[in-house]
Design a protein around this motif. Structure first.
Motif, PDB file in Angstrom:
ATOM      1  N   LEU A 198      30.923   8.994  -0.965  1.00  0.00           N
ATOM      2  CA  LEU A 198      31.338   8.328   0.280  1.00  0.00           C
ATOM      3  C   LEU A 198      30.411   8.706   1.433  1.00  0.00           C
ATOM      4  O   LEU A 198      30.235   7.945   2.383  1.00  0.00           O
ATOM      5  CB  LEU A 198      32.789   8.693   0.628  1.00  0.00           C
ATOM      6  N   ALA A 199      29.802   9.895   1.301  1.00  0.00           N
ATOM      7  CA  ALA A 199      28.872  10.331   2.350  1.00  0.00           C
ATOM      8  C   ALA A 199      27.480   9.708   2.149  1.00  0.00           C
ATOM      9  O   ALA A 199      26.578   9.948   2.949  1.00  0.00           O
ATOM     10  CB  ALA A 199      28.778  11.850   2.353  1.00  0.00           C
ATOM     11  N   GLY A 200      27.332   8.930   1.059  1.00  0.00           N
ATOM     12  CA  GLY A 200      26.075   8.207   0.837  1.00  0.00           C
ATOM     13  C   GLY A 200      25.127   8.878  -0.147  1.00  0.00           C
ATOM     14  O   GLY A 200      23.974   8.461  -0.254  1.00  0.00           O
ATOM     15  N   ASP A 201      25.590   9.888  -0.876  1.00  0.00           N
ATOM     16  CA  ASP A 201      24.735  10.582  -1.853  1.00  0.00           C
ATOM     17  C   ASP A 201      24.599   9.700  -3.113  1.00  0.00           C
ATOM     18  O   ASP A 201      25.560   9.553  -3.885  1.00  0.00           O
ATOM     19  CB  ASP A 201      25.394  11.932  -2.190  1.00  0.00           C
ATOM     20  N   GLN A 202      23.413   9.140  -3.310  1.00  0.00           N
ATOM     21  CA  GLN A 202      23.209   8.191  -4.406  1.00  0.00           C
ATOM     22  C   GLN A 202      23.302   8.858  -5.781  1.00  0.00           C
ATOM     23  O   GLN A 202      23.837   8.275  -6.722  1.00  0.00           O
ATOM     24  CB  GLN A 202      21.846   7.513  -4.258  1.00  0.00           C
ATOM     25  N   TYR A 234      26.813   9.528  -6.619  1.00  0.00           N
ATOM     26  CA  TYR A 234      27.491   8.263  -6.923  1.00  0.00           C
ATOM     27  C   TYR A 234      27.185   7.812  -8.353  1.00  0.00           C
ATOM     28  O   TYR A 234      28.088   7.388  -9.084  1.00  0.00           O
ATOM     29  CB  TYR A 234      27.071   7.204  -5.908  1.00  0.00           C
ATOM     30  N   ALA A 235      25.903   7.932  -8.748  1.00  0.00           N
ATOM     31  CA  ALA A 235      25.529   7.566 -10.125  1.00  0.00           C
ATOM     32  C   ALA A 235      26.275   8.466 -11.114  1.00  0.00           C
ATOM     33  O   ALA A 235      26.815   7.987 -12.116  1.00  0.00           O
ATOM     34  CB  ALA A 235      24.023   7.687 -10.300  1.00  0.00           C
ATOM     35  N   LEU A 246      29.913   7.368 -11.322  1.00  0.00           N
ATOM     36  CA  LEU A 246      30.120   6.135 -12.103  1.00  0.00           C
ATOM     37  C   LEU A 246      29.935   6.387 -13.604  1.00  0.00           C
ATOM     38  O   LEU A 246      30.667   5.827 -14.422  1.00  0.00           O
ATOM     39  CB  LEU A 246      29.193   5.022 -11.611  1.00  0.00           C
ATOM     40  N   HIS A 276      33.262   0.004  -6.895  1.00  0.00           N
ATOM     41  CA  HIS A 276      32.238   0.002  -5.843  1.00  0.00           C
ATOM     42  C   HIS A 276      32.765  -0.726  -4.599  1.00  0.00           C
ATOM     43  O   HIS A 276      32.614  -0.239  -3.476  1.00  0.00           O
ATOM     44  CB  HIS A 276      30.983  -0.677  -6.379  1.00  0.00           C
ATOM     45  N   ALA A 286      35.875  -1.237  -3.759  1.00  0.00           N
ATOM     46  CA  ALA A 286      37.099  -0.656  -3.179  1.00  0.00           C
ATOM     47  C   ALA A 286      36.934   0.813  -2.815  1.00  0.00           C
ATOM     48  O   ALA A 286      37.915   1.473  -2.495  1.00  0.00           O
ATOM     49  CB  ALA A 286      38.247  -0.819  -4.167  1.00  0.00           C
ATOM     50  N   ARG A 287      35.721   1.327  -2.839  1.00  0.00           N
ATOM     51  CA  ARG A 287      35.579   2.775  -2.671  1.00  0.00           C
ATOM     52  C   ARG A 287      36.027   3.272  -1.298  1.00  0.00           C
ATOM     53  O   ARG A 287      36.368   4.436  -1.144  1.00  0.00           O
ATOM     54  CB  ARG A 287      34.142   3.234  -2.993  1.00  0.00           C
ATOM     55  N   HIS A 288      36.063   2.368  -0.306  1.00  0.00           N
ATOM     56  CA  HIS A 288      36.530   2.793   1.029  1.00  0.00           C
ATOM     57  C   HIS A 288      38.038   3.059   1.049  1.00  0.00           C
ATOM     58  O   HIS A 288      38.542   3.625   2.010  1.00  0.00           O
ATOM     59  CB  HIS A 288      36.160   1.731   2.066  1.00  0.00           C
ATOM     60  N   THR A 289      38.754   2.630  -0.004  1.00  0.00           N
ATOM     61  CA  THR A 289      40.202   2.877  -0.020  1.00  0.00           C
ATOM     62  C   THR A 289      40.535   4.248  -0.616  1.00  0.00           C
ATOM     63  O   THR A 289      41.699   4.580  -0.774  1.00  0.00           O
ATOM     64  CB  THR A 289      40.961   1.782  -0.818  1.00  0.00           C
ATOM     65  N   TYR A 290      39.485   5.005  -0.961  1.00  0.00           N
ATOM     66  CA  TYR A 290      39.715   6.378  -1.429  1.00  0.00           C
ATOM     67  C   TYR A 290      39.191   7.331  -0.353  1.00  0.00           C
ATOM     68  O   TYR A 290      38.056   7.175   0.101  1.00  0.00           O
ATOM     69  CB  TYR A 290      39.000   6.625  -2.769  1.00  0.00           C
ATOM     70  N   ASP A 291      40.033   8.283   0.053  1.00  0.00           N
ATOM     71  CA  ASP A 291      39.640   9.144   1.168  1.00  0.00           C
ATOM     72  C   ASP A 291      39.217  10.552   0.750  1.00  0.00           C
ATOM     73  O   ASP A 291      38.866  11.373   1.587  1.00  0.00           O
ATOM     74  CB  ASP A 291      40.784   9.236   2.196  1.00  0.00           C
ATOM     75  N   ILE A 347      24.993   0.838 -13.176  1.00  0.00           N
ATOM     76  CA  ILE A 347      25.253   2.069 -12.421  1.00  0.00           C
ATOM     77  C   ILE A 347      24.052   2.397 -11.522  1.00  0.00           C
ATOM     78  O   ILE A 347      24.218   2.724 -10.340  1.00  0.00           O
ATOM     79  CB  ILE A 347      25.587   3.235 -13.382  1.00  0.00           C
ATOM     80  N   THR A 399      24.271   2.035  -2.650  1.00  0.00           N
ATOM     81  CA  THR A 399      25.316   2.740  -1.896  1.00  0.00           C
ATOM     82  C   THR A 399      24.821   3.269  -0.553  1.00  0.00           C
ATOM     83  O   THR A 399      23.674   3.687  -0.408  1.00  0.00           O
ATOM     84  CB  THR A 399      25.969   3.860  -2.742  1.00  0.00           C
ATOM     85  N   PRO A 409      26.556   5.353   3.212  1.00  0.00           N
ATOM     86  CA  PRO A 409      27.759   6.091   3.615  1.00  0.00           C
ATOM     87  C   PRO A 409      28.897   5.125   3.979  1.00  0.00           C
ATOM     88  O   PRO A 409      28.670   4.114   4.636  1.00  0.00           O
ATOM     89  CB  PRO A 409      27.299   6.877   4.848  1.00  0.00           C
ATOM     90  N   VAL A 410      30.074   5.461   3.495  1.00  0.00           N
ATOM     91  CA  VAL A 410      31.228   4.582   3.719  1.00  0.00           C
ATOM     92  C   VAL A 410      32.312   5.357   4.447  1.00  0.00           C
ATOM     93  O   VAL A 410      32.614   6.493   4.080  1.00  0.00           O
ATOM     94  CB  VAL A 410      31.792   4.095   2.351  1.00  0.00           C
ATOM     95  N   PRO A 433      35.971   6.099   5.012  1.00  0.00           N
ATOM     96  CA  PRO A 433      37.228   5.796   4.296  1.00  0.00           C
ATOM     97  C   PRO A 433      38.230   5.087   5.207  1.00  0.00           C
ATOM     98  O   PRO A 433      38.257   5.330   6.412  1.00  0.00           O
ATOM     99  CB  PRO A 433      37.758   7.169   3.893  1.00  0.00           C
TER     100      PRO A 433
END
Lengths: 179, 211
Positions: A16-20, A23-24, A27, A60, A62-67, B8, B15, B17-18, B20
């Motif tokens: 969520l902080a943008g770490d690619q 994230y890989a 997933l 991907h 809906a990831r903003h709905t996880y805090d 992936i 991606t 930063p998002v 929440p």
């Protein structure tokens, strides 16, 4: 097990902080988790792969709905179940539709499907207006004289599917020609 | 398997930063505050019934208003939870409208029994449903717009509850504005259409909240 769960949550927070890279990794971890879950519920490997891809895209989106402050697994599974239900619903409604067509055709299948009372040439204009696949099937069957089985082999469809498509095409033609 | 790895990699490259989404409790409070302002604006434009203060001393009238506020709060909370794929792992709270509606029905039953001799029926009828609907359309559209930015996995329920939330704003407004004491009329033309409204919301939710 706890490590794996902690790992998922930590990876999700980093993602969520943008770490690619995180994230890989997340997933990959999720697909490793979901593959057996889907394989247990679906019959074909390609179906599992297709659905898994859909689920990853949904995660991907809906990831903003996880805090990051609640367990990640139930969130992942909620999305996976939702997409699985969607997939199964579409699959069964397709099968039901197919079954309807077959039952409608029960009597019709006894007849020779290549039999049509009008000559192909006289209605070829109308045939060309049909959806591409139906037009090809009718052309092969009535202009070139192939049987439904031969058409099926030629265009890589099941024989019953060819008959269903031909039946639908006849129905449309009958309506158009007022018979 | 290769396709999955490719996907992936692609998703990871895309991606950014998002931020929440808000906690559902905060989200529902935001919705209630906005709806509260909307209701206040509607009340200012239409004016309140002239005997409102007196009526608020009637236990059944104030009970009805309180139960309606309960429906308003519980539907806001439930709609916010239903916007999240996992209901924010607070599934039980998402059922809050069931309790709120049960209380509301009980209050209406008691109010109906207490309405003896029955208050005269007003001359108008469907106009009330129409007024509530017209006032509720804007909040319903707005809440659907907001909910579309989330990812509901129960889209039909989310739609139904969101519509009930919007309808409760309209119902509150009309009850505070209309000079009418007939419980029969209120049940028939104010509250029963709520069921239809909820069903329309469910139907719309299935299409509009699909993602």
């Amino acid at each position: 097990m706890t490590d794996q769960i902690d790992n998922l949550e930590a990876l999700m927070k980093q993602s969520l902080a943008g770490d690619q890279r995180a994230y890989a990794a997340l997933l990959h971890e999720i697909s490793r988790l979901l593959r057996p879950f889907l394989a247990k519920r679906l019959s074909f490997t390609n179906e599992v792969d297709d659905l898994l891809q859909e689920i990853l895209i949904s995660i991907h989106k809906a990831r903003h709905t996880y805090d990051g402050n609640r367990p990640c697994k139930p969130w992942v599974y909620a999305i996976a179940k939702f997409r699985l239900q969607d997939h199964l619903r579409a699959h069964y409604s397709d099968q039901l539709h197919h079954a309807d067509d077959l039952s409608e055709m029960e009597e019709y299948l006894q007849q020779d499907v290549t039999e049509i009372t009008l000559s192909y040439e006289s209605i070829s204009g109308e045939v060309e207006k049909l959806p591409e696949k139906q037009a090809i099937i009718l052309r092969l069957m009535h202009q070139e004289g192939y049987t439904a089985k031969e058409v099926a082999e030629k265009i890589g469809m099941k024989e019953s599917a060819v008959k269903v498509a031909a039946h639908r095409a006849y129905k449309v033609l009958r309506q158009k020609l007022g018979r | 398997m290769d396709n999955i790895n490719e996907l992936i990699d692609k998703l990871a490259q895309d991606t950014v930063p998002v931020r929440p989404a808000h906690h559902p409790f905060m989200l529902s409070i935001e919705w209630m505050v906005v709806a509260g302002f909307y209701l206040a604006a509607a009340m200012m434009l239409s004016g309140a019934r002239h005997d409102l203060l007196l009526k608020l001393h009637d236990p059944w009238f104030s009970g009805e208003i309180a139960a309606l506020v309960g429906v308003f709060i519980s539907t806001a909370l439930s709609a916010a939870l239903l916007s999240y794929p996992d209901l924010h792992q607070k599934r039980r709270i998402a059922f809050a409208p069931v309790a709120a509606f049960a209380i509301f029905v009980l209050v209406m039953l008691f109010a109906w029994r207490a309405d003896n001799p029955p208050a005269p029926l007003p001359v108008h009828s469907f106009e009330c449903t129409l007024s509530i609907t017209l006032l509720s359309v804007l909040p319903a559209g707005w809440i659907f717009f907001v909910m579309r930015q989330f990812a509901s996995t129960h889209s039909h329920w989310a739609g139904g509850i969101a519509f009930l939330f919007a309808f409760s704003i309209g119902a509150l407004w009309l009850r505070l504005y209309e000079q009418n004491d007939s419980i029969m009329h209120v049940v028939e033309w104010h509250y029963l259409p709520m069921i239809i409204f909820g069903l329309i919301g469910m139907w719309l939710g299935k299409t509009v909240l699909k993602w």
